[in-house]
Scaffold this motif. Sequence first.
Motif, PDB file in Angstrom:
ATOM      1  N   GLN A 176       1.114  -1.102  -0.207  1.00  0.00           N
ATOM      2  CA  GLN A 176       0.145  -0.238  -0.248  1.00  0.00           C
ATOM      3  C   GLN A 176       0.709   1.252  -0.268  1.00  0.00           C
ATOM      4  O   GLN A 176       0.585   1.947  -0.535  1.00  0.00           O
ATOM      5  CB  GLN A 176      -0.624  -0.317   1.190  1.00  0.00           C
ATOM      6  N   GLU A 177       2.388   0.888   0.627  1.00  0.00           N
ATOM      7  CA  GLU A 177       2.680   2.057   0.831  1.00  0.00           C
ATOM      8  C   GLU A 177       3.649   2.313  -0.294  1.00  0.00           C
ATOM      9  O   GLU A 177       3.540   3.832  -1.519  1.00  0.00           O
ATOM     10  CB  GLU A 177       3.831   2.729   1.509  1.00  0.00           C
ATOM     11  N   VAL A 178       3.352   1.876  -1.591  1.00  0.00           N
ATOM     12  CA  VAL A 178       4.448   0.857  -2.837  1.00  0.00           C
ATOM     13  C   VAL A 178       3.154   1.739  -3.631  1.00  0.00           C
ATOM     14  O   VAL A 178       3.215   3.213  -4.389  1.00  0.00           O
ATOM     15  CB  VAL A 178       5.002  -0.243  -3.675  1.00  0.00           C
ATOM     16  N   LEU A 179       1.900   2.008  -3.475  1.00  0.00           N
ATOM     17  CA  LEU A 179       0.889   2.305  -3.787  1.00  0.00           C
ATOM     18  C   LEU A 179       0.777   3.900  -4.181  1.00  0.00           C
ATOM     19  O   LEU A 179       0.075   4.436  -5.182  1.00  0.00           O
ATOM     20  CB  LEU A 179      -0.235   1.176  -4.114  1.00  0.00           C
ATOM     21  N   LYS A 180       1.211   4.027  -3.132  1.00  0.00           N
ATOM     22  CA  LYS A 180       1.419   5.932  -2.939  1.00  0.00           C
ATOM     23  C   LYS A 180       1.953   6.654  -3.568  1.00  0.00           C
ATOM     24  O   LYS A 180       2.170   8.119  -3.768  1.00  0.00           O
ATOM     25  CB  LYS A 180       1.069   6.211  -0.913  1.00  0.00           C
ATOM     26  N   VAL A 181       3.213   6.016  -3.967  1.00  0.00           N
ATOM     27  CA  VAL A 181       4.351   6.801  -4.405  1.00  0.00           C
ATOM     28  C   VAL A 181       4.209   7.717  -6.027  1.00  0.00           C
ATOM     29  O   VAL A 181       3.113   6.365  -6.660  1.00  0.00           O
ATOM     30  CB  VAL A 181       5.159   5.904  -4.607  1.00  0.00           C
ATOM     31  N   ASP A 182       3.932   8.418  -6.200  1.00  0.00           N
ATOM     32  CA  ASP A 182       3.444   8.969  -7.474  1.00  0.00           C
ATOM     33  C   ASP A 182       4.360   9.915  -8.432  1.00  0.00           C
ATOM     34  O   ASP A 182       3.704  10.274  -9.397  1.00  0.00           O
ATOM     35  CB  ASP A 182       1.913   9.826  -6.990  1.00  0.00           C
ATOM     36  N   ALA A 183       5.242   9.413  -8.308  1.00  0.00           N
ATOM     37  CA  ALA A 183       6.558  10.414  -9.015  1.00  0.00           C
ATOM     38  C   ALA A 183       6.677   9.740 -10.536  1.00  0.00           C
ATOM     39  O   ALA A 183       6.533  10.250 -11.345  1.00  0.00           O
ATOM     40  CB  ALA A 183       8.011  10.206  -8.675  1.00  0.00           C
ATOM     41  N   LEU A 184       6.252   8.463 -10.513  1.00  0.00           N
ATOM     42  CA  LEU A 184       5.821   7.517 -11.835  1.00  0.00           C
ATOM     43  C   LEU A 184       4.965   7.249 -11.910  1.00  0.00           C
ATOM     44  O   LEU A 184       4.117   6.260 -12.976  1.00  0.00           O
ATOM     45  CB  LEU A 184       7.720   6.755 -12.012  1.00  0.00           C
ATOM     46  N   LEU A 185       3.397   8.154 -11.814  1.00  0.00           N
ATOM     47  CA  LEU A 185       2.294   7.842 -11.957  1.00  0.00           C
ATOM     48  C   LEU A 185       1.584   6.839 -13.061  1.00  0.00           C
ATOM     49  O   LEU A 185       1.054   6.712 -13.637  1.00  0.00           O
ATOM     50  CB  LEU A 185       1.487   8.691 -11.613  1.00  0.00           C
ATOM     51  N   VAL A 186       1.928   8.222 -14.229  1.00  0.00           N
ATOM     52  CA  VAL A 186       1.923   7.856 -15.781  1.00  0.00           C
ATOM     53  C   VAL A 186       1.856   6.681 -16.486  1.00  0.00           C
ATOM     54  O   VAL A 186       1.702   6.224 -17.483  1.00  0.00           O
ATOM     55  CB  VAL A 186       2.501   8.991 -16.106  1.00  0.00           C
ATOM     56  N   LEU A 187       3.909   5.963 -15.139  1.00  0.00           N
ATOM     57  CA  LEU A 187       3.937   4.268 -16.276  1.00  0.00           C
ATOM     58  C   LEU A 187       2.730   3.564 -15.469  1.00  0.00           C
ATOM     59  O   LEU A 187       2.773   2.691 -16.012  1.00  0.00           O
ATOM     60  CB  LEU A 187       4.915   4.502 -15.451  1.00  0.00           C
ATOM     61  N   ARG A 188       2.459   3.412 -14.892  1.00  0.00           N
ATOM     62  CA  ARG A 188       1.129   2.811 -13.932  1.00  0.00           C
ATOM     63  C   ARG A 188       0.700   1.999 -15.313  1.00  0.00           C
ATOM     64  O   ARG A 188       0.645   0.179 -15.110  1.00  0.00           O
ATOM     65  CB  ARG A 188       0.600   3.400 -12.891  1.00  0.00           C
ATOM     66  N   PRO A 189      -0.057   1.976 -16.124  1.00  0.00           N
ATOM     67  CA  PRO A 189      -0.468   1.720 -16.855  1.00  0.00           C
ATOM     68  C   PRO A 189       0.026   0.392 -17.596  1.00  0.00           C
ATOM     69  O   PRO A 189      -0.535  -0.144 -17.892  1.00  0.00           O
ATOM     70  CB  PRO A 189      -1.627   2.613 -17.911  1.00  0.00           C
ATOM     71  N   TYR A 190       1.438   1.606 -18.356  1.00  0.00           N
ATOM     72  CA  TYR A 190       2.055   0.856 -19.254  1.00  0.00           C
ATOM     73  C   TYR A 190       3.082  -0.777 -18.287  1.00  0.00           C
ATOM     74  O   TYR A 190       3.241  -1.525 -18.422  1.00  0.00           O
ATOM     75  CB  TYR A 190       3.814   1.351 -19.337  1.00  0.00           C
ATOM     76  N   MET A 191       2.531  -0.490 -16.837  1.00  0.00           N
ATOM     77  CA  MET A 191       3.464  -1.668 -16.069  1.00  0.00           C
ATOM     78  C   MET A 191       2.506  -2.558 -15.760  1.00  0.00           C
ATOM     79  O   MET A 191       2.739  -3.684 -15.582  1.00  0.00           O
ATOM     80  CB  MET A 191       4.453  -0.950 -15.034  1.00  0.00           C
ATOM     81  N   TRP A 192       1.180  -3.003 -15.986  1.00  0.00           N
ATOM     82  CA  TRP A 192      -0.083  -3.660 -15.459  1.00  0.00           C
ATOM     83  C   TRP A 192       0.126  -4.068 -16.847  1.00  0.00           C
ATOM     84  O   TRP A 192       0.038  -5.605 -16.583  1.00  0.00           O
ATOM     85  CB  TRP A 192      -0.888  -2.453 -14.827  1.00  0.00           C
TER      86      TRP A 192
END
Length: 865
Positions: A394-410
């Motif tokens: 949950q702490e990991v998911l709060k970090v938003d520095a690279l939030l724009v990359l999340r869809p690619y990562m998933w």
Amino acid sequence: MRSSKQAAAATATENNRGISGHMFTLHQRLYHALNLGTRYSEGKEWKWKCTDIEIQRHVVRSISSFIESVSPDTLHHPLVKDSMADIVWALVWILQHKSEAVLSIAANAVVKLIRVIPNSILQPYSLYLVHPLASLLSSHLLEISIACATALNMILSNLSAIREKSVWEILSETKTVFLIVSGIRKFSGGTMSTEYFQEMASLLSTILQKWPASRFSVWNDTKLMEVLEAMHENPDVSVKVALLKLYSGIALCGNGAMKLLQDGEALLQMMVLCMGRSGSYSVQMEGFRLAQRLATNKQGCLKMLSLCCEPIVKAIIDGMTGWTLSSGKIANDQMSLLVEACRLALIIRWDGEHHDYFWKKGIDKVLLDLLLEKFQNGQSVHLLTFEEQISEAQEVLKVDALLVLRPYMWDILGWLAIYCREDFNPSIHSHEQLMDMLIRCACLTFTDSVRKGWQICQSDLSEMFRSESASRAVLMMIYSPSKYIASKARSMLSEILEPVGKEYLKRSLRVLNFTSTRDNFGIPDMLQTGINLVALTCCACLPWYQSYIVKSGGVKILVAFIKWCLSNDVHIGRLSFAPHLHNIFSQRLCCWVCKEDWEGNDILLLYGLWGLAELLHYGSISKNFDIFSGEVEYTEAQFVRMLQEICSDNSALGLKWNAAYILSYFGFYGFPSKLGRRIGKALDENEFADTRLILAKGESMSVHGVILAIRCPSLLPPEELSHDEKASDGSSGRCAVDKQYGKFKKEIRLSSHVDNQALAKLLEFIYLGYLHAGDEHVKKLKILAKHCSLQPLSTMLGKRRPKWGTLFPIYDLTPSLAPTGHHFSYGLLLDLCLRTFFIAWTSVSYPFTFLLNYVGFTNVSWNDT
């Protein structure tokens, strides 16, 4: 009282408030120069002309001086805006007059004008500059052609969509593409100016990107391709960027991309080198973009990877890892490069050896690093309790520095999972805790999106898009061929859902039931529906929730939803849910064919069929429900016909496979098709049958040898098979048949182990493409299908879920007509076609080729018949 001179000065000062006196003076000089020419009316517009070279030179210099005086604060001043029409018409006349003494400074004045004046002000007039600029591209004076190419490129780059047709007509009239290509071809053997190539190549790439009609004459020009290949060794960064952009423009055409890849070792070596960390960010980004274009479909991707798989994967991994955070932020150029690397990493949406290289290069660690930098050392989360692991995730998911990359990562995680081998073990290439943390983070994001439900639609649509990618990744992991990934995903999701899972499911079922009664809905609603479908499909394979879903009417709700999608022509591609997959060139592609598309443009229908298939699998074991009990308006027969239509039409492969898989639970095994239904009519027609199958007990069945040889050659005796031919399924197959009809020319005796009813059902499959059988026949059919090497049928009979990306079996009789195919008489084949369509001999007025092609036979000439 003030003098008239003072009053005039005061008025001028008031009218030109906000600009400097120097700028005002330059404006006056400009109009003094323009007044030396002549104004004439053409329609509703006043234009300018002057044949005097000195006046032209004076006007151009006045224009340049005035433009140079314009500052960002004065761009929208009336004095500037009102001058644009006069400035443009003067430059148009001077360029069209083509006096070499003034052309160079005039072209440079146009460049300066476009660079300084915003497109919103200049666009109404810039269209008039296209024709004269394009006409001067072939000037023997390089400074003129370079300046014109630069100016024209800037105009085209900022062109609005509504003006594209008009501009293309001008470019076609002036033969702009031909002029550019001829100009580049002129310079070979190292004689070309770097600046000339850069500007011409950049202009040509812009044209290729916007107008598909321009591409053939470029990629089909062998001499041009040779010149471009010679430029690979040029070390100049600007040349590399222009060259890569030009190749990317060519690769927007599928035929152009395959042309580049035919002998593409040199090109790909240069591209991979540009993608490396030693290059500048601009060169790296263009290298990644070119690779993305070449990998637009599976064929192009695998061709590219066959030439340099490992170097490309290494470049992608380097691009995804070469970043640093400073004060919790990442530099813009690094972020842009990260996005391009992640986009190219989506080549894992197709199976191949590149998956192995991604695992070897530690893709799981790379993805976790992108979630949170502190995990780059792979801390031992396995030593924590389950609650502590959840807290860490949950702490990991709060970090938003690279939030724009999340869809690619998933997305990357999901594709990796769905193509994993059954014996995949993450400890071979990395650490299990890294993979476990990725799975846990995806499950948390997914369950959080289901929990929030409608609230996300109202608050943050971008968050919902990220949630969709995470949900999809969980779905792919749960159904992964890898026992490790599937078991981990199922156990983690079960543990996370345990307190409130049934409440979430209840809400999901309510949303889906409500959707099935609506006429239309928007993107947020579609997105939420998709996530709820995924939630239902994920839980459908979890033992704790299967019974609850069935008892809550989940099966009937999914059937109603599928019917609603088909009845209302609901066609929604995943691109609607995944804006990260969009790019500015995605709508500019041409000649690309994606036959292997698994999802298509019906993602909601795919999820619905997927979930229903899993619930039917559970139901076939528990035998505790009847889908259509009490139904009057929508019967089982109607539902079966609907699924058969999905298999028969041009639906995506995933829809076809899931529909066929569901049909197996209703006793229909195989792959329905329109051609199969037509040919199947001949199954009971003995009039044209030429072969008799004789069973041990003396019973016999009449068949058509040509159908048997193509669809199931294993039933033919070995002595009838030639060693130099191959049937459509890879087995040997040539069978000679007498040209006379009316009696059987072949009698084939079958083994005593062949059951009469099983054989009848198998023939049903051979002719129709599918069969209808009860449970009592399935066991015998499995044995017979296995001995006949009918692997796809065996998969259906065993109710084994097909692997993602598997091609759907095609009903194809064309091998019988190939020059090296089965030597049955064309007359027999034509008789069968005619009988199938109930066409009388007297009505045949078309060439036989029409009839044969109509039922699916291609490449047959009139002489063949």
